[in-house]
Design an enzyme around this catalytic site. Structure first.
Site, PDB file in Angstrom:
ATOM      1  N   SER A 145       0.821  -1.210   0.000  1.00  0.00           N
ATOM      2  CA  SER A 145       0.000   0.000   0.000  1.00  0.00           C
ATOM      3  C   SER A 145       0.861   1.269   0.000  1.00  0.00           C
ATOM      4  CB  SER A 145      -0.926   0.026   1.217  1.00  0.00           C
ATOM      5  OG  SER A 145      -1.744  -1.106   1.223  1.00  0.00           O
ATOM      6  N   GLY A 157      -4.404  -2.279  -0.634  1.00  0.00           N
ATOM      7  CA  GLY A 157      -3.619  -1.983  -1.832  1.00  0.00           C
ATOM      8  C   GLY A 157      -3.330  -0.505  -1.954  1.00  0.00           C
ATOM      9  N   CYS A 166      -9.316  -2.170   3.915  1.00  0.00           N
ATOM     10  CA  CYS A 166      -8.693  -0.925   3.442  1.00  0.00           C
ATOM     11  C   CYS A 166      -9.051  -0.606   1.984  1.00  0.00           C
ATOM     12  CB  CYS A 166      -7.195  -0.951   3.702  1.00  0.00           C
ATOM     13  SG  CYS A 166      -6.575   0.702   4.054  1.00  0.00           S
ATOM     14  N   HIS A 174      -6.576  -2.242   9.653  1.00  0.00           N
ATOM     15  CA  HIS A 174      -5.889  -3.498   9.317  1.00  0.00           C
ATOM     16  C   HIS A 174      -5.981  -4.535  10.428  1.00  0.00           C
ATOM     17  CE1 HIS A 174      -4.210  -2.199   5.499  1.00  0.00           C
ATOM     18  NE2 HIS A 174      -4.217  -1.000   6.061  1.00  0.00           N
ATOM     19  N   GLU A 180      -5.367  -7.558  10.230  1.00  0.00           N
ATOM     20  CA  GLU A 180      -4.297  -8.558  10.103  1.00  0.00           C
ATOM     21  C   GLU A 180      -3.020  -8.079  10.784  1.00  0.00           C
ATOM     22  OE1 GLU A 180      -5.242  -6.486   7.902  1.00  0.00           O
ATOM     23  OE2 GLU A 180      -3.513  -5.681   6.837  1.00  0.00           O
TER      24      GLU A 180
HETATM   25  N1  LIG Z   1      -3.764   0.203   2.991  1.00  0.00           N
HETATM   26  C1  LIG Z   1      -4.621   0.402   2.010  1.00  0.00           C
HETATM   27  O1  LIG Z   1      -5.243  -0.528   1.456  1.00  0.00           O
HETATM   28  C2  LIG Z   1      -4.758   1.814   1.541  1.00  0.00           C
HETATM   29  C3  LIG Z   1      -5.903   2.065   0.598  1.00  0.00           C
HETATM   30  C4  LIG Z   1      -5.709   3.294  -0.279  1.00  0.00           C
HETATM   31  N2  LIG Z   1      -4.564   3.121  -1.128  1.00  0.00           N
HETATM   32  C5  LIG Z   1      -5.569   4.530   0.566  1.00  0.00           C
HETATM   33  O2  LIG Z   1      -4.492   5.064   0.680  1.00  0.00           O
HETATM   34  O3  LIG Z   1      -6.527   4.981   1.149  1.00  0.00           O
END
Ligand SMILES: NC(=O)CC[C@H](N)C(=O)O
Length: 360
Positions: A45, A218, A245, A330, A332
């Site tokens: 990410s 992501g 996320c 998160h 996880e």
């Molecule tokens: N950790 C992620 O999945 C972030 C999601 C997205 N890229 C954001 O910045 O908000």
């Protein structure tokens, strides 16, 4: 060696180089976690981002073989106040400097990262470049003529499907830049995990006959992943879905809601989140620059289940008619406390309930 971070507003922060010797450009974001630099660097990410760490001493417990979140870190740079070259930890197998060198990521030390963070907090995240040797605004400003790429998900997602065997439910994990932590949690629960590329179609997913679907975290703007929306729309009425996320943001977009960019994001290991139904507060690990627009949820069938205590933004939703739920944080990750981890058990429960309902 002298290395300088230039922000696109012309502000500069001079320090000392460590890690790889490459010039870099990325979005400069700050992270307030006291630990977790290895996980941050390797969390997909953070693709195309320069991570500023507010904790003043970084690298003191080294880097180990087990805590990577992906095999090839995609962060563009690391900015710290002080870097430790003599780590002390029985799990450590490398220094932060060596790890950054190995993955071709430049580091910058000796910067007042708290001042830099205050700057980003008041003006919002912005692009930055890191250059070695002497530089002036005149010599670097042309580097900002190019925009950052928007194809991050395509770059970090798996190109091919692969399977991790297990005797429990079969979960299709759509990889938008999935952290290995998600895989670990599913494997811990005996799942057979089928990891699929970001642009997989609903028909392809159904061919694997999964019992449930995970939409991973992501990088980048969720609006840059339009191929995921028809996929999610098609799967939602059919299979239990758990989004994390970016996965959460994509569920919202696929349902007709909107997302927006936060001024400086949430990146840290102690973000309190309240679950609206119970009032329970969970201390969570977060890393996101975008959020779901609450007002836009009105006619989507999604309702807010969790909210950030600090700024009130949406941290979780569930669908009123489909077995779909998601969180912006998160579960996880274990930023010390493990309180968010039970969401994987909830997902397993949803998968079991759905299996009973459809009689398989
Ligand atoms: N950790 C992620 O999945 C972030 C999601 C997205 N890229 C954001 O910045 O908000």
């Amino acid at each position: 060696m002298k290395r300088t971070l230039w922000l696109e507003d012309g502000t500069s922060f001079v320090g000392t180089a460590f890690g790889a010797s490459v010039e870099t450009i990325g979005e400069v974001v700050f992270q307030t976690g006291m630990t977790g630099y290895q996980e941050m660097l390797s969390d997909p990410s953070y693709c195309d981002q320069l991570i500023v760490l507010t904790n003043p001493l970084i690298g003191n417990y080294g880097v180990n073989r087990e805590d990577f979140e992906t095999t090839v870190p995609m962060a563009k740079g690391l900015i710290v106040k002080e870097v430790c070259d003599t780590p002390s930890n029985f799990r450590s197998t490398a220094t932060l400097h060596d790890t950054l060198k190995r993955f071709n990521i430049p580091g910058l030390a000796g910067v007042d990262t708290r001042m830099l963070t205050r700057h980003l907090r008041s003006l919002g995240v912005m692009r930055g470049v890191m250059v070695d040797g002497d530089s002036t605004w005149e010599t670097v400003k042309h580097r900002f003529d190019v925009l950052l790429p928007t194809n991050q998900v395509e770059r970090v997602s798996t190109k091919r499907a692969y399977v991790s065997t297990g005797s429990g439910p079969r979960i299709a994990l759509i990889d938008f830049g999935a952290k290995l932590g998600i895989m670990r949690e599913l494997v811990k629960r005996d799942c057979e995990v089928v990891v699929l590329p970001h642009d997989v179609t609903a028909e392809e997913v159904m061919r694997y006959e999964p019992d449930g679907v995970m939409l991973s975290n992501g990088p980048g703007d969720p609006k840059d992943v339009p191929t995921a929306l028809p996929l999610i729309e098609r799967l939602m009425p059919t299979l239990p879905i758990f989004g994390i996320c970016l996965g959460h943001q994509l569920i919202a977009l696929a349902s007709g809601a909107n997302t927006f960019k936060l001024p400086f994001g949430h990146r840290g290991a102690n973000h309190p989140v309240v679950e609206l139904e119970t009032g329970a507060v969970t201390i969570t690990s977060q890393n996101h620059g975008y959020a779901v627009d609450e007002a836009s949820l009105a006619t989507t069938g999604l309702v807010v289940t969790h909210r950030a205590v600090n700024d009130g933004t949406v941290e979780g939703v569930k669908h009123l008619n489909h077995p779909t739920f998601s969180v912006q944080y998160h579960p996880e990750a274990a930023p010390g406390p493990y309180d968010a981890n039970d969401l994987f058990d909830r997902f397993m429960q949803l998968v079991q309930e759905n299996k009973q309902k459809v009689g398989i």
